[in-house]
Structures are given as C-alpha cells and as structure tokens.
Design a protein around this motif. Structure first.
Motif, PDB file in Angstrom:
ATOM      1  N   PHE A   1      29.762  43.018  49.419  1.00  0.00           N
ATOM      2  CA  PHE A   1      30.737  43.465  48.423  1.00  0.00           C
ATOM      3  C   PHE A   1      30.507  42.774  47.073  1.00  0.00           C
ATOM      4  CE2 PHE A   1      32.525  44.634  52.421  1.00  0.00           C
ATOM      5  CZ  PHE A   1      33.328  45.741  52.196  1.00  0.00           C
ATOM      6  N   GLY A   2      29.307  42.233  46.875  1.00  0.00           N
ATOM      7  CA  GLY A   2      28.985  41.540  45.638  1.00  0.00           C
ATOM      8  C   GLY A   2      29.410  40.087  45.692  1.00  0.00           C
ATOM      9  N   TYR A   3      28.934  39.297  44.732  1.00  0.00           N
ATOM     10  CA  TYR A   3      29.338  37.892  44.705  1.00  0.00           C
ATOM     11  C   TYR A   3      30.806  37.801  44.269  1.00  0.00           C
ATOM     12  CZ  TYR A   3      28.511  38.046  39.607  1.00  0.00           C
ATOM     13  OH  TYR A   3      28.537  38.363  38.272  1.00  0.00           O
ATOM     14  N   ALA A   4      31.451  36.738  44.675  1.00  0.00           N
ATOM     15  CA  ALA A   4      32.891  36.623  44.492  1.00  0.00           C
ATOM     16  C   ALA A   4      33.313  36.635  43.024  1.00  0.00           C
ATOM     17  CB  ALA A   4      33.400  35.351  45.162  1.00  0.00           C
TER      18      ALA A   4
ATOM     19  N   ILE B   1      35.983  47.826  45.020  1.00  0.00           N
ATOM     20  CA  ILE B   1      37.193  47.533  45.799  1.00  0.00           C
ATOM     21  C   ILE B   1      37.410  46.029  45.939  1.00  0.00           C
ATOM     22  CG2 ILE B   1      36.168  47.545  48.123  1.00  0.00           C
ATOM     23  CD1 ILE B   1      38.662  49.100  49.043  1.00  0.00           C
ATOM     24  N   ALA B   2      36.323  45.251  45.914  1.00  0.00           N
ATOM     25  CA  ALA B   2      36.443  43.799  46.040  1.00  0.00           C
ATOM     26  C   ALA B   2      37.028  43.152  44.792  1.00  0.00           C
ATOM     27  CB  ALA B   2      35.083  43.181  46.343  1.00  0.00           C
ATOM     28  N   ASN B   3      36.954  43.840  43.650  1.00  0.00           N
ATOM     29  CA  ASN B   3      37.414  43.267  42.380  1.00  0.00           C
ATOM     30  C   ASN B   3      38.496  44.099  41.701  1.00  0.00           C
ATOM     31  OD1 ASN B   3      35.435  40.871  41.651  1.00  0.00           O
ATOM     32  ND2 ASN B   3      34.210  42.472  42.616  1.00  0.00           N
ATOM     33  N   ASP B   4      38.986  45.106  42.375  1.00  0.00           N
ATOM     34  CA  ASP B   4      40.019  45.967  41.808  1.00  0.00           C
ATOM     35  C   ASP B   4      41.368  45.252  41.854  1.00  0.00           C
ATOM     36  OD1 ASP B   4      41.880  47.991  41.196  1.00  0.00           O
ATOM     37  OD2 ASP B   4      40.667  49.530  42.173  1.00  0.00           O
ATOM     38  N   PRO B   5      42.060  45.074  40.721  1.00  0.00           N
ATOM     39  CA  PRO B   5      43.344  44.375  40.746  1.00  0.00           C
ATOM     40  C   PRO B   5      44.392  45.053  41.619  1.00  0.00           C
ATOM     41  CG  PRO B   5      42.980  45.417  38.606  1.00  0.00           C
ATOM     42  CD  PRO B   5      41.675  45.482  39.353  1.00  0.00           C
ATOM     43  N   LEU B   6      44.228  46.342  41.902  1.00  0.00           N
ATOM     44  CA  LEU B   6      45.152  47.014  42.811  1.00  0.00           C
ATOM     45  C   LEU B   6      45.086  46.403  44.207  1.00  0.00           C
ATOM     46  CD1 LEU B   6      47.157  49.420  43.093  1.00  0.00           C
ATOM     47  CD2 LEU B   6      45.211  50.778  43.906  1.00  0.00           C
ATOM     48  N   ASN B   7      43.937  45.857  44.563  1.00  0.00           N
ATOM     49  CA  ASN B   7      43.726  45.315  45.902  1.00  0.00           C
ATOM     50  C   ASN B   7      43.811  43.795  45.936  1.00  0.00           C
ATOM     51  OD1 ASN B   7      43.115  45.572  48.678  1.00  0.00           O
ATOM     52  ND2 ASN B   7      40.927  45.271  48.328  1.00  0.00           N
ATOM     53  N   LEU B   8      44.296  43.176  44.858  1.00  0.00           N
ATOM     54  CA  LEU B   8      44.237  41.718  44.760  1.00  0.00           C
ATOM     55  C   LEU B   8      45.584  41.117  44.373  1.00  0.00           C
ATOM     56  CD1 LEU B   8      40.831  41.495  42.858  1.00  0.00           C
ATOM     57  CD2 LEU B   8      41.228  40.932  45.261  1.00  0.00           C
ATOM     58  N   LEU B   9      45.970  40.066  45.083  1.00  0.00           N
ATOM     59  CA  LEU B   9      47.206  39.341  44.783  1.00  0.00           C
ATOM     60  C   LEU B   9      46.977  37.838  44.924  1.00  0.00           C
ATOM     61  CD1 LEU B   9      49.906  41.372  46.781  1.00  0.00           C
ATOM     62  CD2 LEU B   9      49.775  41.172  44.283  1.00  0.00           C
TER      63      LEU B   9
END
Length: 248
Positions: free
Chosen positions: A89-92, A183-191
């Motif tokens: 999913f790419g680097y963090a 998806i790994a960096n989308d703010p919709l999926n991040l809290l």
C-alpha cells in the motif's frame, strides 16, 4: 461530479475506483452536527474526510440516514491474507499519492495532515507549518482527551478505519498499487486515535471490534461504510449486520 452526502455516487468509482469529492454543504437538517468538544463533525456532513473528528449520531433521523447508507454496502466472505504486506500500500504516510486524494502533494506527509485536521491547540516545529510537535486530541474511540507531544508519538496513532489487511482480503489484493496507495492515505479512511485502542483493534472488522465509547459506534459504522462505498470494497455479512445494529 459531487459526492452524495454521507456517501458517494456510483459514478465516483472510476479509473482507480475513486475520484475527488467536493464536500456537500449541510442540507435542511441545519448546522453541522458536532461533538461535545465543539470540534468533531458528523460523518454524514463529512463525505470526503477533510473535516475533523467523528461526532456521535444521536438524532433518530440521522441514525435512519446512517442505516440507509450502510444498507448500500455489498457483502462477501473475507479472503485469505496471503501475500499481504504493508508496503503493498506504499510507504507509510506518503504525500505523493496518485489520483485525486485530499491533502496529497501539499508538501506535508499524511500523518501530520491528520494531526493538523483533528488536533486542537496545535503547535508546529519551529520554522515549519507542517510538523506537529504538540496538540490536544479528543479521541473519538475512547472519549478521552489526550495531551500529545511528538516525544511520546505512539500515544496517538493514525487508524485506518477500514484496515489495510482487511482491504487486501476483501479485494484490494487485485488492485493496482496506485489505488492501494490512495486508500492508505485517504483522510476519509484515517483517524488519529488513542494508541492502545488502535492496537486493540488491529485488523478487525466491526463484528469483532468496535470503539470502546458506545456513543460513537454508529458514526464509526457510517465511516466504515463510506470507505467501503467509495472504494467499492465489500464487507463481511457479519460486519454489515453489526454496523446496522449500531445505528438502531
């Protein structure tokens, strides 16, 4: 093209399976529904994830809207975890995310973008408007306030609401890497959340883990559904049933 409030249109699943979504203004329901801290925003008013936090859904009409959104989520069995690695999913916290992902290419990594979005009393490293060194976080998962400093970084962690290994098992293993990076960096999926709570969640779906603060569980289910719909990723039948139950 605009996102529907609380979700996205089918037309949003293009190319990488995503497109940018213009935040909708609040409709006839009035001002944005906020948490007790006056900062967090209801997921129903935050379809692209660029507004802070995760406010509880307590109004009966909001909960009915939440259930209608969750009902749109497709289901299937959870596949094998074979081949999953975080770097698929790419680097963090990469800023160079392909596609139209909010905050991408702004010169600041994803983690700091999220700390700025959700933190209060934010302070930056001297000479920087990006690197957060201290803030106060109202943690949506536990309901407690966390006085965070960079020297104790792991007390706040960035949670993938729909965990990456879960994504992999539900279909992301067949995606192009660009879409997985999105998806790994989308703010919709991040809290940003309490570190121990995030560790307890691991890669669980809603059927096996829910936020300790029961007041937030319907909002959490909505956010899980929003990510599922945006990326056309199904959830398990048990997860969907549990998501609906939180908004009864």
């Amino acid at each position: 093209m605009r996102c529907a409030r609380g979700g996205v249109t089918v037309a949003a699943v293009l190319l990488l399976g995503i497109t940018g979504c213009t935040p909708q203004t609040t409709g006839s329901s009035g001002p944005e529904r906020s948490a007790a801290d006056g900062h967090a925003v209801s997921p129903l008013d935050n379809p692209d994830g660029t507004k802070p936090g995760l406010a509880p859904l307590t109004d009966a009409a909001d909960r009915a809207e939440a259930r209608a959104l969750i009902q749109k989520v497709a289901t299937k069995g959870r596949g094998p975890k074979t081949g999953y690695e975080r770097d698929k999913f790419g680097y963090a916290w990469m800023d160079s995310v392909p596609g139209d992902v909010p905050y991408a290419h702004n010169g600041c990594d994803t983690r700091n973008d999220l700390l700025k979005r959700d933190g209060q009393d934010v302070r930056f490293r001297k000479g920087s408007n990006c690197v957060v060194v201290s803030m106060t976080l109202h943690d949506p998962y536990t309901g407690k306030s966390i006085a965070w400093t960079k020297s104790r970084a792991t007390t706040v962690q960035i949670d993938h609401v729909m965990p990456l290994s879960y994504d992999w098992q539900m279909g992301a293993s067949r995606w192009a890497k660009d879409k997985r990076e999105a998806i790994a960096n989308d703010p919709l999926n991040l809290l940003p959340v309490d570190g121990p709570a995030n560790g307890a969640k691991s890669d669980s779906g809603p059927a096996t883990w829910l936020p300790p603060d029961k007041r937030i569980r319907c909002a959490y289910a909505v956010r899980f559904a929003q990510v599922s719909l945006k990326y056309a990723l199904p959830v398990t039948a048990a997860d969907k049933q549990m998501m609906l139950r939180q908004c009864d």
